[in-house]
Design a protein around this motif. Sequence first.
Motif, short mmCIF file in Angstrom:
data_model
loop_
_atom_site.label_atom_id
_atom_site.label_comp_id
_atom_site.label_asym_id
_atom_site.label_seq_id
_atom_site.Cartn_x
_atom_site.Cartn_y
_atom_site.Cartn_z
N GLY A 143 0.94 -1.26 -0.15
CA GLY A 143 0.10 0.05 0.02
C GLY A 143 0.84 1.04 -0.12
O GLY A 143 2.04 1.24 -0.03
N HIS A 144 0.49 2.40 0.10
CA HIS A 144 1.07 3.50 0.38
C HIS A 144 0.64 4.32 1.41
O HIS A 144 -0.41 4.94 1.36
CB HIS A 144 0.76 4.51 -0.88
N PRO A 145 1.16 4.36 2.54
CA PRO A 145 2.50 3.54 2.67
C PRO A 145 2.04 2.03 2.96
O PRO A 145 0.91 1.94 3.67
CB PRO A 145 3.33 4.38 3.81
N PRO A 146 3.01 1.21 2.94
CA PRO A 146 2.86 -0.23 3.61
C PRO A 146 2.53 -0.20 5.15
O PRO A 146 3.03 0.56 5.61
CB PRO A 146 3.99 -0.78 3.21
N ALA A 147 1.58 -0.92 5.40
CA ALA A 147 0.94 -0.81 6.87
C ALA A 147 1.01 -2.42 7.19
O ALA A 147 0.66 -3.38 6.16
CB ALA A 147 -0.26 -0.22 6.84
N ARG A 148 0.61 -2.54 8.56
CA ARG A 148 0.25 -3.97 8.93
C ARG A 148 -1.20 -4.26 8.88
O ARG A 148 -2.05 -3.27 8.83
CB ARG A 148 0.57 -4.10 10.52
N ALA A 149 -1.55 -5.56 8.52
CA ALA A 149 -2.82 -5.74 8.21
C ALA A 149 -3.87 -5.61 9.29
O ALA A 149 -4.88 -4.95 9.12
CB ALA A 149 -3.00 -7.11 7.81
N SER A 150 -3.38 -5.64 10.53
CA SER A 150 -4.07 -5.22 11.88
C SER A 150 -4.54 -3.73 11.80
O SER A 150 -5.58 -3.46 12.08
CB SER A 150 -3.42 -5.74 13.04
N ASP A 151 -3.31 -3.07 11.50
CA ASP A 151 -3.64 -1.52 11.55
C ASP A 151 -4.74 -1.25 10.81
O ASP A 151 -5.33 0.05 10.70
CB ASP A 151 -2.30 -0.78 11.62
N LEU A 152 -4.41 -1.58 9.53
CA LEU A 152 -5.32 -1.26 7.93
C LEU A 152 -6.71 -1.79 8.53
O LEU A 152 -7.69 -0.87 8.40
CB LEU A 152 -4.59 -1.93 6.93
N ALA A 153 -6.84 -2.84 9.19
CA ALA A 153 -8.37 -3.49 9.44
C ALA A 153 -8.79 -2.24 10.36
O ALA A 153 -10.05 -2.29 10.32
CB ALA A 153 -8.21 -4.59 9.67
N ARG A 154 -8.11 -2.31 11.59
CA ARG A 154 -8.68 -1.24 12.32
C ARG A 154 -9.03 0.02 12.02
O ARG A 154 -10.15 0.73 12.22
CB ARG A 154 -7.51 -1.25 13.62
N ARG A 155 -8.22 0.68 11.30
CA ARG A 155 -8.52 1.98 10.53
C ARG A 155 -9.78 1.83 9.75
O ARG A 155 -10.55 2.76 9.78
CB ARG A 155 -7.33 2.39 9.83
N MET A 156 -10.00 0.83 9.06
CA MET A 156 -11.18 0.76 8.06
C MET A 156 -12.19 0.46 9.00
O MET A 156 -13.39 1.14 8.63
CB MET A 156 -10.98 -0.30 7.17
N LEU A 157 -12.10 -0.33 9.97
CA LEU A 157 -13.34 -0.46 10.81
C LEU A 157 -13.77 0.90 11.44
O LEU A 157 -15.02 1.00 11.70
CB LEU A 157 -13.10 -1.57 11.81
#
Length: 167
Positions: A143-157
């Motif tokens: 991604g831009h920037p690359p991130a951990r899946a857990s952080d990305l999922a938390r932000r999306m939720l």
Amino acid sequence: LRPWDWLLRRRRWRPIPRPPAREFPFRDLPERTLPALLDTVDVTHPMTLSLVAHELARRGDDVVDGLLESARDGPPLQRIPIALALQAVGLDDERTIPVLESMAASTDVGLRVHAAAALARRGRATGREVLEGARELDVVVAGHPPARASDLARRMLESLGEVGEGR
């Protein structure tokens, strides 16, 4: 006069070479065809994911049929901006939902999370379930920037209003 003085003096008169000016390689994205645009996505430039996703979303409904075909057959890295573009376009019809559901079942974690977010924005329970499951994954996704899946999922939720204070 010492011999090295002559060398030092001679060095002073040499012009310093300048590196060639670097052009922004993605300046022509709006003029590219859909396949050429998707070929722009490169693992060495994570920024291309977001640039291509924005361009695809800007094109809107006109490219959805081509996106759905590429979403079925394209490599996972190219499918991430497709999932982002489908999320931004917001089409909720019989064409996009099955494609997003198959992306959400992918083995690629980044693709799975982005497709799940697109499904969750459409009110689909499978999208929310995949995002909840991804909150436990400690994997870096493209991604831009690359991130951990857990952080990305938390932000999306959080953007969906699904995560409360105590969770």
